[in-house]
Design a protein around this motif. Sequence first.
Motif, short mmCIF file in Angstrom:
data_model
loop_
_atom_site.label_atom_id
_atom_site.label_comp_id
_atom_site.label_asym_id
_atom_site.label_seq_id
_atom_site.Cartn_x
_atom_site.Cartn_y
_atom_site.Cartn_z
N ASP A 160 7.93 -8.32 -12.14
CA ASP A 160 7.84 -8.09 -10.90
C ASP A 160 8.71 -7.35 -10.07
N THR B 130 2.72 -2.93 -2.60
CA THR B 130 2.55 -3.97 -1.63
C THR B 130 2.40 -5.19 -2.68
N GLY B 131 1.63 -5.41 -3.55
CA GLY B 131 1.56 -6.44 -4.33
C GLY B 131 0.07 -6.92 -4.10
N ARG C 116 -0.60 -8.52 -10.10
CA ARG C 116 -0.07 -7.76 -8.81
C ARG C 116 1.22 -7.18 -9.08
N PRO D 184 4.11 -5.89 -6.79
CA PRO D 184 4.77 -5.89 -5.76
C PRO D 184 5.97 -4.85 -5.47
#
Length: 358
Positions: free
Chosen positions: A197, A303-304, A313, A315
Amino acid sequence: MENSNTLSGLQTAKFETTVDGKKTQLFVLTNENGCEMTVTNYGAKIASLMVPDKNGKLIDVVTGHDSIEDYLTSEEPYFGAICGRYGNRIAKGTFTIDGNTYNNLAINNGPNSLHGGIKGFNAVVWTPKNNTSDSIELEYMSADGEEGFPGNLTTIVTYTLTNSNEVVIDYKATTDKPTVLNLTNHSYFNLSGEGNDTINDHILEINASTYLPTDNTAIPYGAPEKLEGTPMDFKAPELVGKRINENFEQLIFGKGYDHTYIIDKPLNEYGFCAKLTSPISGIVMETYTTEPGVQLYTGNWMTGNLRGKHDHRYPMRSALCLETQHYPDSPNKPEYPSTELRPGEVYTSKTVYKFTTK
């Protein structure tokens, strides 16, 4: 339809469809070290890149999608793609060559034209040529007037995965009318593995003493400025995230780093550009290029929200780009290295991403 799984988990069948009447597919490149790179001819995109970490485990270090369908509908159309005809921005979508003004470029990024327009090279189907176990050659003929650019332009991009764990990208192009051209690959890297992330913990070194400050629409003001003493400086290795939120105008404009660094090497010579390291995986990526600049983009607008590979995802700042290229808005700034290409000339460029561990 034959289906096979790649080392990254991508299924080749999910890349076999038809877009704009042309067949799309996924090409799997390997080397003798067990590394694997997959490339789709939709947008000439690198879809996955498996390289060994410090323990010898293969890790996918680029963001992307599981299928052509996802690429077609993605809010991030540039994952792994070749951007053209003009990577980066042209101010107000207009430029002049030989007294002829071309002002019909798409305005698709604030008041400017970005990455070749609405349907740039990232969103077309390339023709595969000369596919071997470790390389794929892709060709695209961009018609005169396409996205507002002059000249029938034929571009060939060759991806090679070498036994030195290098991704080599060779570019070649010709035109039948004076035009402008700025090609780059827009891979988003996270050397801890796609799906991790953050890249704030990555250590980055960029071989540059100057950069191009921009206005708040990401168009350079003009003259390069010194990096020393600013939070933009990566001449000495530094954590990507250490200064990214500082109250510095250029970082505020870009929501982070989104700037062209002028590489400290002679114009058009192949040389060292940048070095990126993950403290988690120990993977090191060195970048070399013939281009005069590199755009550092730290995924500030991610944006995720979208569904990436394996339902991951992505982010904000979960990947970064090192886009080797000429400078933004060069067609409107004669003091910059020229991006003009004329009949009888051959455009060539080379960029290498080399992977090791520490």
